[in-house]
Design a protein around this motif. Structure first.
Motif, PDB file in Angstrom:
ATOM      1  N   CYS A  79      27.506  -0.891 -17.182  1.00  0.00           N
ATOM      2  CA  CYS A  79      26.237  -1.442 -17.369  1.00  0.00           C
ATOM      3  C   CYS A  79      25.414  -0.440 -16.908  1.00  0.00           C
ATOM      4  N   LEU A  80      25.465  -0.301 -15.595  1.00  0.00           N
ATOM      5  CA  LEU A  80      24.571   0.710 -14.971  1.00  0.00           C
ATOM      6  C   LEU A  80      24.540   2.236 -15.591  1.00  0.00           C
ATOM      7  N   TYR A  83      22.978   2.112 -18.850  1.00  0.00           N
ATOM      8  CA  TYR A  83      21.461   2.013 -18.739  1.00  0.00           C
ATOM      9  C   TYR A  83      20.992   3.488 -18.371  1.00  0.00           C
ATOM     10  N   GLU A 460      14.225  -3.308 -16.184  1.00  0.00           N
ATOM     11  CA  GLU A 460      14.477  -2.071 -15.666  1.00  0.00           C
ATOM     12  C   GLU A 460      14.790  -2.293 -13.939  1.00  0.00           C
ATOM     13  N   TYR A 463      18.001  -4.119 -13.500  1.00  0.00           N
ATOM     14  CA  TYR A 463      19.092  -2.921 -13.668  1.00  0.00           C
ATOM     15  C   TYR A 463      19.512  -2.252 -12.650  1.00  0.00           C
ATOM     16  N   VAL A 468      21.949  -7.904 -12.680  1.00  0.00           N
ATOM     17  CA  VAL A 468      21.884  -8.095 -14.153  1.00  0.00           C
ATOM     18  C   VAL A 468      21.696  -9.525 -14.657  1.00  0.00           C
ATOM     19  N   ALA A 471      17.842  -9.813 -15.246  1.00  0.00           N
ATOM     20  CA  ALA A 471      17.697  -9.061 -16.424  1.00  0.00           C
ATOM     21  C   ALA A 471      17.810 -10.155 -17.681  1.00  0.00           C
TER      22      ALA A 471
END
Ligand code: MSP
Length: 599
Positions: A79-80, A83, A460, A463, A468, A471
């Motif tokens: 995920c990071l 992103y 943002e 993340y 998460v 978010a």
């Protein structure tokens, strides 16, 4: 939790400590405060060098098959990485397998295979899981690779040449399962399955054994002050905060030197100590260096190494926030920018383990709930700060409510031929939705616009800190607001023969599609396949899916909207099929049924 205590019987005098100062002149640049560049600059303001990012997962032990907790570590890191790529970074993403050590040697023996064949088989299972779950790693490392052996040998020699490794002896408790040394206070009495009295680690519950042998020691004790300085000067170095505090607490206690090798006679499956074939390098030193190997160590690691970020589970914090930084300081290398720590998944409140028979198979779950489904669930319900309990029912409830009903329902409404017969991204009418009130929009609609406009900045922040779930909570709340907007204005009751009604209808759909475009873009790191389907349906091209392209509802600000008037992409069916409850038949996948409101 406390740091394990290690016994050192040689060479610990004060003369030695004085000498140590000379080669331990800590370069403050090695742990100078690092800021989150993305929060302070826009992508275009950063140089190519600054736009590099390096993210790692722990490397996984190959003594058993992958379980849900392993996938969780990988999904967080993925995920990071995704992103950062969306933000325009050149991101390197490493994962792989940890293949040396006693427990692997024993597992291979039990399986009747030679260690390398055994490792190759299990490593391939991890690779398969990660490919099946859209883990978009850019490098897959195995500690049995030659490039890694070279890196470890070099790293060892650097530490040795700096006088940080000496021959000593270790006597104390050792957990093979954890490959970890323990103090007497970290050990308690227990009975094994046959009723025999044994000693176990208080933290992990794994069996420990008394160990006494000659081996090499690393001068960990010399680094206590430097580690404290690093942590105090970088309050965000270990996240979340509670884990940062835990490390500071450990460092208040004694920090004895660390045994970094095992006698070859006991451990053959590992990298021999350079220049001493009688000793094998400690598996944790070997494993931690994998992060450098992938960065290109020892020749060309600078570009990636100064932007390293580690994702780890809480059980391996001590290794990453004490041993690893100490090794790096010793070798004169920069420290990782952030160690992101996550908590664990439990089943009915208990740790997942083979012996309890409660291990959740991630591949099976990704087939039951789809890859994006299981990714969404793990990131939506996983809270880094605290353990979370896994049940199939919870997965079904969360996915049906948020992906099928809320997000899928919204897309379905705005693209259904009944409301959108031309199948286009319709026009926005400023008179119907003016900047000041006076059109047909009501106060809640303005609140919704504000929320969606501010959403990328909120996402943002979460993340960046790997919160998460926060978010996703924010995105979910906005999706609900957009559904409320459509519901409030009942566009299906508008008269399409009336031009004013038609303009208002178009505006409602335009605004809703703009909201969906923002949600689809922001969700890409979490659910890449669903986001792709959603954005393709809205006809948003790949080049229009970056963070920089977010720019919500430009027509409201009097600017052009590149999507206005564009034909929608083809209808590829429901966004996320409704899942049936698995009650009474937990392990058997059932066929997903189409959602009623998405037809
Ligand atoms: N090989 C070491 C890591 C070396 S990194 C230089 C190791 N491997 S592991 O396979 O045991 O664990 C890998 C990751 O899975 C760790 O981050 C660990 O925290 C995570 N998990 C293992 N069980 C877990 C849960 N039940 N829940 C969430 N994550 C868990 O440690």
């Amino acid at each position: 939790m406390r740091l394990p205590f290690l016994f050192v019987t040689r060479a610990r005098g004060s003369v030695l400590r004085l000498q140590l100062r000379q080669f331990l002149s800590p370069d403050p640049a090695l742990w100078k405060p690092q800021s989150s560049t993305a929060l302070r600059f826009t992508s275009t303001q950063l140089s190519k060098e600054d736009m590099s990012f390096y993210i790692t997962t722990p490397i996984f032990y190959v003594n058993a098959s992958p379980h849900l907790g392993h996938l969780y570590s990988a999904v967080i890191a993925d995920c990071l990485h995704r992103y950062k790529v969306l933000q325009g970074f050149n991101s390197k993403f490493a994962t792989g397998t940890d293949e040396h050590g006693l427990k692997i040697q024993q597992a291979a023996k039990a399986a009747g295979k030679d260690p390398l064949t055994f490792c190759t088989d299990v490593s391939a299972r991890f690779k398969h899981l990660f490919s099946s779950c859209s883990i978009s790693y850019t490098d897959y490392i195995r500690t049995t690779q030659q490039r890694h052996r070279q890196a470890v040998e070099h790293f060892w020699s650097v530490l040795q040449n700096k006088g940080l490794i000496y021959k000593g002896s270790y006597e104390g408790w050792y957990s093979t399962q954890d490959e970890s040394f323990l103090t007497p206070s970290q050990v308690s009495d227990a009975l094994d399955s046959s009723g025999k009295e044994i000693k176990v680690s208080l933290e992990s519950g794994h069996k420990v054994e008394w160990m006494k042998e000659e081996n090499y020691m690393f001068r960990l004790s010399a680094f206590r002050t430097h580690l404290l300085d690093w942590l105090r000067g970088n309050p965000r170095a270990v996240q979340p905060e509670r884990f940062h505090q835990a490390v500071l607490q450990w460092l208040q206690e004694d920090l004895p030197d660390l045994s970094v090798s095992r006698q070859r006679s006991r451990l053959q499956w590992g990298i021999p100590v350079p220049g001493d074939a009688e000793q094998t390098i400690y598996v944790w030193l070997d494993a931690l260096v994998n992060y450098l190997t992938v960065a290109g160590y020892p020749d060309k690691h600078d570009r990636w190494w100064h932007v390293a970020h580690h994702v780890i589970g809480k059980d391996i914090l001590k290794f990453h926030a004490i041993y690893w930084p100490a090794f790096l300081l010793g070798a004169g290398l920069p420290l990782p920018q952030v160690v992101h720590v996550h908590s664990h998944w439990t089943v009915e409140g208990r740790k997942m383990s083979k012996s309890l028979g409660n291990v959740v198979d991630p591949l099976e779950r990704s087939q039951m709930f789809t890859t994006d489904g299981i990714r969404y669930f793990l990131l939506r319900q996983g809270v880094p700060d605290s353990d979370c309990d896994y049940t199939d029912d919870k997965v079904i409830k969360v996915l049906n409510a948020e992906l099928t009903d809320s997000l899928g329902g919204l897309l379905n409404r705005c693209t259904a031929p009944a409301l959108n017969p031309a199948q286009i991204y319709p026009s926005f009418c400023p008179q119907s939705f003016p900047r000041e009130q006076g059109g047909r929009a009501v106060v809640e609609d303005y609140h919704m616009l504000d929320a969606v406009k501010g959403l990328p900045a909120v996402v943002e922040v979460h993340y960046e800190s790997l919160d998460v779930y926060k978010a996703l909570e924010a995105i979910s709340a906005c999706v609900r607001q957009t559904n409320g907007f459509v519901q409030r204005h009942t566009p299906w009751k508008l008269d399409m023969r009336d031009s004013k009604d038609q303009r208002w209808l178009d505006t409602i759909i335009h605004v809703s599609l703009e909201c969906l475009r923002i949600y689809g873009t922001l969700l890409q790191p979490i659910v890449p396949e669903i986001s792709d389907r959603l954005l393709s349906r809205l006809s948003v091209q790949p080049s229009e899916r970056s963070w920089a392209a977010l720019n919500f509802l430009p027509r409201y600000g009097g600017m052009d909207c590149p999507f206005e008037g564009r034909a929608l992409g083809s209808d590829s069916g429901v966004l996320f099929s409704r899942l049936e409850s698995q009650k009474g038949d937990k392990q058997k996948p059932k066929k997903a049924k189409k959602s009623a409101n998405l037809k």
